[in-house]
Design a protein around this motif. Structure first.
Motif, PDB file in Angstrom:
ATOM      1  N   ASP A 114      11.931  80.752  31.683  1.00  0.00           N
ATOM      2  CA  ASP A 114      10.712  80.531  32.472  1.00  0.00           C
ATOM      3  C   ASP A 114      11.153  80.105  33.863  1.00  0.00           C
ATOM      4  O   ASP A 114      11.336  78.921  34.137  1.00  0.00           O
ATOM      5  N   CYS A 115      11.343  81.087  34.741  1.00  0.00           N
ATOM      6  CA  CYS A 115      11.906  80.818  36.070  1.00  0.00           C
ATOM      7  C   CYS A 115      11.097  81.538  37.135  1.00  0.00           C
ATOM      8  O   CYS A 115      10.859  82.749  37.030  1.00  0.00           O
ATOM      9  N   GLY A 116      10.679  80.805  38.150  1.00  0.00           N
ATOM     10  CA  GLY A 116       9.915  81.393  39.237  1.00  0.00           C
ATOM     11  C   GLY A 116      10.810  82.115  40.232  1.00  0.00           C
ATOM     12  O   GLY A 116      12.025  81.900  40.275  1.00  0.00           O
ATOM     13  N   PHE A 117      10.180  82.971  41.032  1.00  0.00           N
ATOM     14  CA  PHE A 117      10.897  83.718  42.073  1.00  0.00           C
ATOM     15  C   PHE A 117      10.214  83.428  43.397  1.00  0.00           C
ATOM     16  O   PHE A 117       8.974  83.471  43.489  1.00  0.00           O
ATOM     17  N   ALA A 118      10.994  83.126  44.435  1.00  0.00           N
ATOM     18  CA  ALA A 118      10.440  82.739  45.740  1.00  0.00           C
ATOM     19  C   ALA A 118      10.898  83.700  46.820  1.00  0.00           C
ATOM     20  O   ALA A 118      12.079  84.041  46.897  1.00  0.00           O
ATOM     21  N   LEU A 119       9.952  84.116  47.647  1.00  0.00           N
ATOM     22  CA  LEU A 119      10.260  85.025  48.748  1.00  0.00           C
ATOM     23  C   LEU A 119       9.380  84.683  49.942  1.00  0.00           C
ATOM     24  O   LEU A 119       8.157  84.656  49.819  1.00  0.00           O
TER      25      LEU A 119
ATOM     26  N   MET B 248       0.626  76.673  23.367  1.00  0.00           N
ATOM     27  CA  MET B 248       0.885  75.987  24.634  1.00  0.00           C
ATOM     28  C   MET B 248       1.748  74.738  24.454  1.00  0.00           C
ATOM     29  O   MET B 248       1.607  73.751  25.147  1.00  0.00           O
ATOM     30  N   GLY B 249       2.675  74.825  23.489  1.00  0.00           N
ATOM     31  CA  GLY B 249       3.659  73.763  23.309  1.00  0.00           C
ATOM     32  C   GLY B 249       3.518  73.050  21.978  1.00  0.00           C
ATOM     33  O   GLY B 249       2.434  72.950  21.414  1.00  0.00           O
ATOM     34  N   LEU B 250       4.626  72.537  21.478  1.00  0.00           N
ATOM     35  CA  LEU B 250       4.636  71.776  20.240  1.00  0.00           C
ATOM     36  C   LEU B 250       4.583  70.283  20.522  1.00  0.00           C
ATOM     37  O   LEU B 250       5.188  69.792  21.480  1.00  0.00           O
ATOM     38  N   ASP B 251       3.825  69.570  19.686  1.00  0.00           N
ATOM     39  CA  ASP B 251       3.799  68.105  19.729  1.00  0.00           C
ATOM     40  C   ASP B 251       3.511  67.592  21.148  1.00  0.00           C
ATOM     41  O   ASP B 251       2.553  68.024  21.778  1.00  0.00           O
ATOM     42  N   GLY B 252       4.376  66.730  21.674  1.00  0.00           N
ATOM     43  CA  GLY B 252       4.137  66.142  22.991  1.00  0.00           C
ATOM     44  C   GLY B 252       4.287  67.113  24.136  1.00  0.00           C
ATOM     45  O   GLY B 252       3.907  66.797  25.274  1.00  0.00           O
TER      46      GLY B 252
ATOM     47  N   VAL C 175       9.364  66.336  30.306  1.00  0.00           N
ATOM     48  CA  VAL C 175       8.478  65.578  31.195  1.00  0.00           C
ATOM     49  C   VAL C 175       7.726  66.511  32.135  1.00  0.00           C
ATOM     50  O   VAL C 175       6.788  66.096  32.820  1.00  0.00           O
ATOM     51  N   PHE C 176       8.139  67.769  32.196  1.00  0.00           N
ATOM     52  CA  PHE C 176       7.507  68.750  33.080  1.00  0.00           C
ATOM     53  C   PHE C 176       6.144  69.139  32.521  1.00  0.00           C
ATOM     54  O   PHE C 176       5.979  69.293  31.311  1.00  0.00           O
ATOM     55  N   ASN C 177       5.166  69.327  33.415  1.00  0.00           N
ATOM     56  CA  ASN C 177       3.807  69.636  32.962  1.00  0.00           C
ATOM     57  C   ASN C 177       3.670  71.130  32.648  1.00  0.00           C
ATOM     58  O   ASN C 177       3.009  71.884  33.357  1.00  0.00           O
ATOM     59  N   GLY C 178       4.324  71.529  31.575  1.00  0.00           N
ATOM     60  CA  GLY C 178       4.277  72.899  31.106  1.00  0.00           C
ATOM     61  C   GLY C 178       4.633  72.926  29.633  1.00  0.00           C
ATOM     62  O   GLY C 178       5.132  71.946  29.084  1.00  0.00           O
ATOM     63  N   PRO C 179       4.391  74.059  28.946  1.00  0.00           N
ATOM     64  CA  PRO C 179       4.589  74.110  27.492  1.00  0.00           C
ATOM     65  C   PRO C 179       6.032  74.256  27.039  1.00  0.00           C
ATOM     66  O   PRO C 179       6.364  73.912  25.904  1.00  0.00           O
ATOM     67  N   VAL C 180       6.911  74.794  27.906  1.00  0.00           N
ATOM     68  CA  VAL C 180       8.294  75.060  27.491  1.00  0.00           C
ATOM     69  C   VAL C 180       9.131  73.790  27.593  1.00  0.00           C
ATOM     70  O   VAL C 180       9.205  73.168  28.652  1.00  0.00           O
ATOM     71  N   GLY C 181       9.753  73.423  26.491  1.00  0.00           N
ATOM     72  CA  GLY C 181      10.684  72.308  26.518  1.00  0.00           C
ATOM     73  C   GLY C 181      12.057  72.776  26.957  1.00  0.00           C
ATOM     74  O   GLY C 181      12.343  73.974  26.989  1.00  0.00           O
ATOM     75  N   LEU C 182      12.920  71.841  27.304  1.00  0.00           N
ATOM     76  CA  LEU C 182      14.302  72.183  27.655  1.00  0.00           C
ATOM     77  C   LEU C 182      15.142  70.922  27.703  1.00  0.00           C
ATOM     78  O   LEU C 182      14.635  69.837  27.958  1.00  0.00           O
ATOM     79  N   ARG C 183      16.419  71.097  27.433  1.00  0.00           N
ATOM     80  CA  ARG C 183      17.347  69.975  27.559  1.00  0.00           C
ATOM     81  C   ARG C 183      17.698  69.727  29.023  1.00  0.00           C
ATOM     82  O   ARG C 183      17.876  68.597  29.443  1.00  0.00           O
ATOM     83  N   GLY C 184      17.811  70.811  29.795  1.00  0.00           N
ATOM     84  CA  GLY C 184      18.150  70.661  31.200  1.00  0.00           C
ATOM     85  C   GLY C 184      19.621  70.359  31.397  1.00  0.00           C
ATOM     86  O   GLY C 184      20.444  70.460  30.487  1.00  0.00           O
TER      87      GLY C 184
ATOM     88  N   GLU D 100       6.185  66.029  40.680  1.00  0.00           N
ATOM     89  CA  GLU D 100       6.720  67.219  40.027  1.00  0.00           C
ATOM     90  C   GLU D 100       7.830  67.846  40.879  1.00  0.00           C
ATOM     91  O   GLU D 100       7.746  67.873  42.105  1.00  0.00           O
ATOM     92  N   GLU D 101       8.842  68.354  40.192  1.00  0.00           N
ATOM     93  CA  GLU D 101       9.961  69.016  40.862  1.00  0.00           C
ATOM     94  C   GLU D 101      10.279  70.305  40.118  1.00  0.00           C
ATOM     95  O   GLU D 101       9.978  70.448  38.927  1.00  0.00           O
ATOM     96  N   VAL D 102      10.912  71.244  40.816  1.00  0.00           N
ATOM     97  CA  VAL D 102      11.348  72.467  40.162  1.00  0.00           C
ATOM     98  C   VAL D 102      12.667  72.914  40.793  1.00  0.00           C
ATOM     99  O   VAL D 102      12.850  72.829  42.010  1.00  0.00           O
ATOM    100  N   PHE D 103      13.594  73.347  39.919  1.00  0.00           N
ATOM    101  CA  PHE D 103      14.855  73.900  40.394  1.00  0.00           C
ATOM    102  C   PHE D 103      15.228  75.039  39.452  1.00  0.00           C
ATOM    103  O   PHE D 103      15.589  74.793  38.299  1.00  0.00           O
ATOM    104  N   LEU D 104      15.114  76.259  39.901  1.00  0.00           N
ATOM    105  CA  LEU D 104      15.254  77.479  39.108  1.00  0.00           C
ATOM    106  C   LEU D 104      14.160  77.571  38.057  1.00  0.00           C
ATOM    107  O   LEU D 104      13.328  78.456  38.098  1.00  0.00           O
ATOM    108  N   GLY D 105      14.140  76.639  37.094  1.00  0.00           N
ATOM    109  CA  GLY D 105      13.139  76.669  36.041  1.00  0.00           C
ATOM    110  C   GLY D 105      13.739  76.276  34.712  1.00  0.00           C
ATOM    111  O   GLY D 105      14.693  75.508  34.636  1.00  0.00           O
ATOM    112  N   HIS D 106      13.171  76.843  33.625  1.00  0.00           N
ATOM    113  CA  HIS D 106      13.554  76.479  32.264  1.00  0.00           C
ATOM    114  C   HIS D 106      14.393  77.583  31.637  1.00  0.00           C
ATOM    115  O   HIS D 106      13.970  78.741  31.598  1.00  0.00           O
ATOM    116  N   VAL D 107      15.550  77.212  31.126  1.00  0.00           N
ATOM    117  CA  VAL D 107      16.398  78.128  30.363  1.00  0.00           C
ATOM    118  C   VAL D 107      16.654  77.451  29.021  1.00  0.00           C
ATOM    119  O   VAL D 107      17.380  76.457  28.940  1.00  0.00           O
TER     120      VAL D 107
END
Length: 405
Positions: free
Chosen positions: A255-260, A327-331, A222-231, A204-211
């Motif tokens: 859907d974007c995390g914040f790191a501190l 928690m997500g559509l279809d796949g 392919v990300f293990n979460g409900p939000v799809g995205l084109r990236g 698993e990888e993350v960079f900013l998140g999903h927009v």
């Protein structure tokens, strides 16, 4: 002379070691010492993102065997026993220099080392029995100390300020997903986001998140979460696509995390064009997600089982007629409601069927009820909560409606 940007207090390190050793005993793992390989867990136990191997005996002080960066490690960590290290075969000799014997049964962080290195370890240390301690590590990290909690609380406050207070002034319909992603970075960095977030599950990888604008939120992921995205591209399935414009009748899901200071909070905010009317079906789905989040938060109390929270949320979504998109559509549909969070986005435990972990005070969990609507996009919420006797305390804000832009 250099000074450390931060040094882990010795008492804080000892608290973590005591907790970990007790978890090993509780799990019935019969070992006299443990080897830690991953940089993230070395950081957790020492306060430095050390390059090497950490030795944690059950009844003695830890030893860090350092491949590179010893000077930095000494600046940042209270560990006193440090030695240069080149090969796994050096370990017994290094330990003997500190008066420690090399036992026949050793606990190992199996997910912290790849197959090739594990083979090398067994070759260099033949005749040793290695037993996994990964669950003991996860259960230690899932309950945060006060030192950790303070960092997460600050992180969550800035996260809410960014997505709810600052970002709506920077974005508008007609922008591309990528343009919005850049504005999010501008906003985040201005509030102290440190750029890097970490995932601990393999691959698993993350960079900013999903927009995701409109139906991008249901695009196969392919990300293990409900939000799809084109990236950005098939090789970079993060952030947002430069060819997708946020239309004036589409929801925008961020859907974007914040790191501190190494710690992460998770939050999802949905935006909707102010000039357009929100369809009743979309508003109903979003309101249901807010309600599910509220009911789940009430259950974030010591002793409640993780799976119970998921089962009740799933039942409520089914009763309301949203089971297909919950928690997500279809796949993209995922079988969980949330997850632990801390040094990594995906910490233990997941709020999912089969996980009977009783919650404890000072666990931090992200609740993320979302509903995918075919041809429209995704609505819902995600916020980070602290488990307490009075229920979950939201650390990423107290406003959950769609923000009109």
């Amino acid at each position: 002379m250099f000074e450390s940007l931060e040094r882990l207090p010795a008492l804080e390190m000892e608290k973590r070691l005591v907790s970990f050793r007790s978890r090993v005993v509780e799990a019935g793992i019969d070992c006299d010492a443990v080897l830690i390989f991953s940089r993230l867990n070395i950081y957790y136990f020492t306060g430095s993102l050390g390059n090497g191997v950490l030795w944690i005996p059950m009844d003695d002080d830890p030893v860090f065997m350092c491949r590179k960066g010893m000077e930095r490690f000494k600046l940042e960590s209270p560990v006193r026993r440090i030695a240069p290290f080149r090969s796994y075969g050096d370990i017994p000799g290094i330990l003997s220099e500190f008066g420690q014997s090399f036992p026949q049964v050793i606990g190992v962080e199996k997910t912290g080392i790849n197959w090739a290195l594990a083979d090398n370890l067994k070759k260099r240390l033949s005749g040793i029995e290695f037993v996994p301690v990964d669950q003991a590590i996860s259960r230690t990290r899932m309950v945060k100390t006060g030192w950790e909690a303070d960092k997460i609380l600050i992180c969550g406050k800035r996260h809410h300020e960014a997505l709810y207070g600052v970002l709506p002034e920077l974005i508008y319909p007609g922008m591309t997903e990528r343009e919005i992603s850049i504005k999010i970075w501008d906003c985040f960095f201005s509030l102290g986001h440190q750029g890097m977030m970490r995932m601990q599950n393999y691959g698993e990888e993350v960079f900013l998140g999903h927009v995701s604008a409109g139906d991008s939120a249901n695009y196969p992921s392919v990300f293990n979460g409900p939000v799809g995205l084109r990236g950005e591209h098939p090789a970079i399935t993060q952030m947002g696509y430069s060819g997708r414009v946020w239309q004036d009748k589409d929801p925008l899901t961020v859907d974007c995390g914040f790191a501190l200071e190494g710690y992460v909070t998770d939050k999802t905010q949905v935006y909707f064009p102010a000039a357009a009317r929100v369809p009743d079906s979309v508003q109903k789905a979003h309101d249901l997600c807010i309600e599910i989040q509220a009911r789940a938060a009430e259950q974030l109390r010591p002793g409640v089982l993780a799976e119970e929270i998921y089962e009740k949320a799933l039942a409520k979504a089914k009763k309301a007629g949203f089971a297909d998109g919950f928690m997500g559509l279809d796949g993209n549909q995922v079988p969980f409601l949330g997850h632990g969070i801390g040094l990594a986005v995906d910490e233990y435990p997941p709020l999912a069927r089969g996980f009977k972990e009783p919650l404890q005070n000072n666990m931090f969990l992200a609740l993320e009820p979302k509903i995918g609507i075919r041809g429209v996009g995704m609505v819902g919420v995600e916020n980070t909560f602290q488990v307490s006797d009075g229920g979950g305390v939201c650390v990423t804000g107290d406003a959950f409606d769609m923000v009109r832009v």
